[in-house]
Write a protein that holds these residues in place. Structure first.
Motif, PDB file in Angstrom:
ATOM      1  N   GLU A 124      -7.289 -23.124  10.312  1.00  0.00           N
ATOM      2  CA  GLU A 124      -6.310 -22.045  10.465  1.00  0.00           C
ATOM      3  C   GLU A 124      -6.509 -21.256  11.764  1.00  0.00           C
ATOM      4  O   GLU A 124      -5.543 -20.811  12.372  1.00  0.00           O
ATOM      5  CB  GLU A 124      -6.375 -21.085   9.268  1.00  0.00           C
ATOM      6  CG  GLU A 124      -5.908 -21.689   7.973  1.00  0.00           C
ATOM      7  CD  GLU A 124      -4.425 -21.990   7.982  1.00  0.00           C
ATOM      8  OE1 GLU A 124      -3.644 -21.209   8.596  1.00  0.00           O
ATOM      9  OE2 GLU A 124      -4.027 -23.024   7.412  1.00  0.00           O
ATOM     10  N   CYS A 125      -7.771 -21.045  12.145  1.00  0.00           N
ATOM     11  CA  CYS A 125      -8.052 -20.188  13.319  1.00  0.00           C
ATOM     12  C   CYS A 125      -8.375 -21.002  14.566  1.00  0.00           C
ATOM     13  O   CYS A 125      -8.642 -20.426  15.628  1.00  0.00           O
ATOM     14  CB  CYS A 125      -9.218 -19.249  13.005  1.00  0.00           C
ATOM     15  SG  CYS A 125      -8.872 -18.123  11.642  1.00  0.00           S
ATOM     16  N   GLU A 126      -8.417 -22.323  14.412  1.00  0.00           N
ATOM     17  CA  GLU A 126      -8.720 -23.205  15.533  1.00  0.00           C
ATOM     18  C   GLU A 126     -10.046 -22.842  16.191  1.00  0.00           C
ATOM     19  O   GLU A 126     -10.173 -22.711  17.406  1.00  0.00           O
ATOM     20  CB  GLU A 126      -7.581 -23.190  16.556  1.00  0.00           C
ATOM     21  CG  GLU A 126      -6.256 -23.663  16.007  1.00  0.00           C
ATOM     22  CD  GLU A 126      -5.124 -23.568  17.014  1.00  0.00           C
ATOM     23  OE1 GLU A 126      -5.373 -23.146  18.168  1.00  0.00           O
ATOM     24  OE2 GLU A 126      -3.999 -23.920  16.656  1.00  0.00           O
ATOM     25  N   LEU A 127     -11.063 -22.669  15.328  1.00  0.00           N
ATOM     26  CA  LEU A 127     -12.405 -22.332  15.811  1.00  0.00           C
ATOM     27  C   LEU A 127     -13.303 -23.555  15.689  1.00  0.00           C
ATOM     28  O   LEU A 127     -13.152 -24.358  14.762  1.00  0.00           O
ATOM     29  CB  LEU A 127     -13.013 -21.194  14.976  1.00  0.00           C
ATOM     30  CG  LEU A 127     -12.408 -19.811  15.118  1.00  0.00           C
ATOM     31  CD1 LEU A 127     -13.083 -18.844  14.155  1.00  0.00           C
ATOM     32  CD2 LEU A 127     -12.528 -19.298  16.538  1.00  0.00           C
ATOM     33  N   PRO A 128     -14.258 -23.688  16.598  1.00  0.00           N
ATOM     34  CA  PRO A 128     -15.241 -24.765  16.433  1.00  0.00           C
ATOM     35  C   PRO A 128     -16.129 -24.505  15.211  1.00  0.00           C
ATOM     36  O   PRO A 128     -16.238 -23.364  14.745  1.00  0.00           O
ATOM     37  CB  PRO A 128     -16.067 -24.723  17.719  1.00  0.00           C
ATOM     38  CG  PRO A 128     -15.433 -23.721  18.619  1.00  0.00           C
ATOM     39  CD  PRO A 128     -14.427 -22.963  17.841  1.00  0.00           C
ATOM     40  N   ALA A 130     -19.331 -24.407  14.865  1.00  0.00           N
ATOM     41  CA  ALA A 130     -20.462 -23.487  15.104  1.00  0.00           C
ATOM     42  C   ALA A 130     -20.021 -22.022  14.986  1.00  0.00           C
ATOM     43  O   ALA A 130     -20.719 -21.202  14.379  1.00  0.00           O
ATOM     44  CB  ALA A 130     -21.061 -23.747  16.477  1.00  0.00           C
ATOM     45  N   GLU A 131     -18.866 -21.715  15.518  1.00  0.00           N
ATOM     46  CA  GLU A 131     -18.386 -20.329  15.441  1.00  0.00           C
ATOM     47  C   GLU A 131     -18.007 -19.965  14.014  1.00  0.00           C
ATOM     48  O   GLU A 131     -18.282 -18.850  13.547  1.00  0.00           O
ATOM     49  CB  GLU A 131     -17.193 -20.130  16.383  1.00  0.00           C
ATOM     50  CG  GLU A 131     -17.577 -20.148  17.841  1.00  0.00           C
ATOM     51  CD  GLU A 131     -16.395 -19.928  18.776  1.00  0.00           C
ATOM     52  OE1 GLU A 131     -15.291 -19.553  18.311  1.00  0.00           O
ATOM     53  OE2 GLU A 131     -16.575 -20.134  19.985  1.00  0.00           O
ATOM     54  N   ALA A 132     -17.401 -20.884  13.308  1.00  0.00           N
ATOM     55  CA  ALA A 132     -17.034 -20.625  11.912  1.00  0.00           C
ATOM     56  C   ALA A 132     -18.289 -20.424  11.070  1.00  0.00           C
ATOM     57  O   ALA A 132     -18.349 -19.534  10.218  1.00  0.00           O
ATOM     58  CB  ALA A 132     -16.182 -21.761  11.367  1.00  0.00           C
ATOM     59  N   GLU A 133     -19.309 -21.267  11.300  1.00  0.00           N
ATOM     60  CA  GLU A 133     -20.572 -21.120  10.553  1.00  0.00           C
ATOM     61  C   GLU A 133     -21.243 -19.790  10.897  1.00  0.00           C
ATOM     62  O   GLU A 133     -21.800 -19.130  10.016  1.00  0.00           O
ATOM     63  CB  GLU A 133     -21.499 -22.291  10.869  1.00  0.00           C
ATOM     64  CG  GLU A 133     -21.052 -23.586  10.243  1.00  0.00           C
ATOM     65  CD  GLU A 133     -21.925 -24.757  10.654  1.00  0.00           C
ATOM     66  OE1 GLU A 133     -22.799 -24.588  11.552  1.00  0.00           O
ATOM     67  OE2 GLU A 133     -21.733 -25.850  10.090  1.00  0.00           O
ATOM     68  N   LEU A 134     -21.172 -19.403  12.163  1.00  0.00           N
ATOM     69  CA  LEU A 134     -21.761 -18.125  12.584  1.00  0.00           C
ATOM     70  C   LEU A 134     -21.066 -16.955  11.876  1.00  0.00           C
ATOM     71  O   LEU A 134     -21.725 -16.045  11.358  1.00  0.00           O
ATOM     72  CB  LEU A 134     -21.658 -17.962  14.103  1.00  0.00           C
ATOM     73  CG  LEU A 134     -22.212 -16.666  14.684  1.00  0.00           C
ATOM     74  CD1 LEU A 134     -23.717 -16.562  14.429  1.00  0.00           C
ATOM     75  CD2 LEU A 134     -21.915 -16.574  16.164  1.00  0.00           C
ATOM     76  N   LEU A 135     -19.753 -16.991  11.829  1.00  0.00           N
ATOM     77  CA  LEU A 135     -19.015 -15.931  11.121  1.00  0.00           C
ATOM     78  C   LEU A 135     -19.398 -15.887   9.646  1.00  0.00           C
ATOM     79  O   LEU A 135     -19.563 -14.817   9.064  1.00  0.00           O
ATOM     80  CB  LEU A 135     -17.505 -16.131  11.266  1.00  0.00           C
ATOM     81  CG  LEU A 135     -16.893 -15.729  12.596  1.00  0.00           C
ATOM     82  CD1 LEU A 135     -15.425 -16.135  12.638  1.00  0.00           C
ATOM     83  CD2 LEU A 135     -17.015 -14.235  12.807  1.00  0.00           C
ATOM     84  N   MET A 136     -19.513 -17.062   9.028  1.00  0.00           N
ATOM     85  CA  MET A 136     -19.882 -17.115   7.603  1.00  0.00           C
ATOM     86  C   MET A 136     -21.277 -16.535   7.398  1.00  0.00           C
ATOM     87  O   MET A 136     -21.480 -15.747   6.468  1.00  0.00           O
ATOM     88  CB  MET A 136     -19.861 -18.585   7.112  1.00  0.00           C
ATOM     89  CG  MET A 136     -18.482 -19.185   7.027  1.00  0.00           C
ATOM     90  SD  MET A 136     -17.500 -18.574   5.665  1.00  0.00           S
ATOM     91  CE  MET A 136     -18.211 -19.453   4.317  1.00  0.00           C
ATOM     92  N   SER A 137     -22.241 -16.914   8.249  1.00  0.00           N
ATOM     93  CA  SER A 137     -23.607 -16.414   8.050  1.00  0.00           C
ATOM     94  C   SER A 137     -23.691 -14.910   8.322  1.00  0.00           C
ATOM     95  O   SER A 137     -24.404 -14.202   7.626  1.00  0.00           O
ATOM     96  CB  SER A 137     -24.587 -17.186   8.933  1.00  0.00           C
ATOM     97  OG  SER A 137     -24.347 -16.916  10.296  1.00  0.00           O
TER      98      SER A 137
END
Length: 143
Positions: A124-128, A130-137
């Motif tokens: 949905e956000c067109e994020l890589p 690594a960035e999605a995992e960083l946001l989740m953590s």
């Protein structure tokens, strides 16, 4: 002759009485002069105290005027700082909405808060990943 003696006695009595009255008057004058001198000294001391009080009052008035001027200056500076802070806050808010990357990350954070998984956030956000995992953590740590 008895008359002459009587006249002399009367004159002697009058002169003694007048001398006594003169002495009494001189005594009163002396006492009143002393009291007048004491009163003048008291008045002098009171005038000095009054002058000192007037001087202190003048000094205090000038200090109050200086304080009032300083407070007005501080108040004007405070108003200027408040206006400046409001302007900066508005600029930051405007930049937040103008930056397309910030919109993407804000949307991604909201999705994380709503419980979306990594795959959905990436799509949905067109994020890589690594960035999605960083946001989740980061979201999991802050929770």
């Amino acid at each position: 002759m008895v008359e002459v003696v009587n006249n002399n006695l009367v004159l002697l009595f009058v002169s003694i009485t007048s001398s006594m009255l003169s002495l009494v008057c001189l005594g009163f004058i002396f006492v009143l002069t002393k009291k007048n001198q004491q009163n003048e000294q008291k008045h002098k001391v009171l005038r000095q105290h009054l002058q000192q009080s007037e001087n202190q009052t003048a000094i205090l008035r000038s200090e109050i005027a200086e304080l009032r001027s300083g407070l007005l200056s501080i108040g004007q500076r405070l108003v200027a700082c408040e206006n400046y802070a409001k302007d900066i806050a508005q600029q930051q808010a405007a930049q937040k909405y103008d930056d397309p990357d910030a919109k993407i990350y804000s949307r991604a954070v909201k999705m994380v808060e709503l419980g979306a998984d990594i795959e959905e956030i990436m799509r949905e956000c067109e994020l890589p990943r690594a960035e999605a995992e960083l946001l989740m953590s980061l979201h999991n740590k802050s929770s």
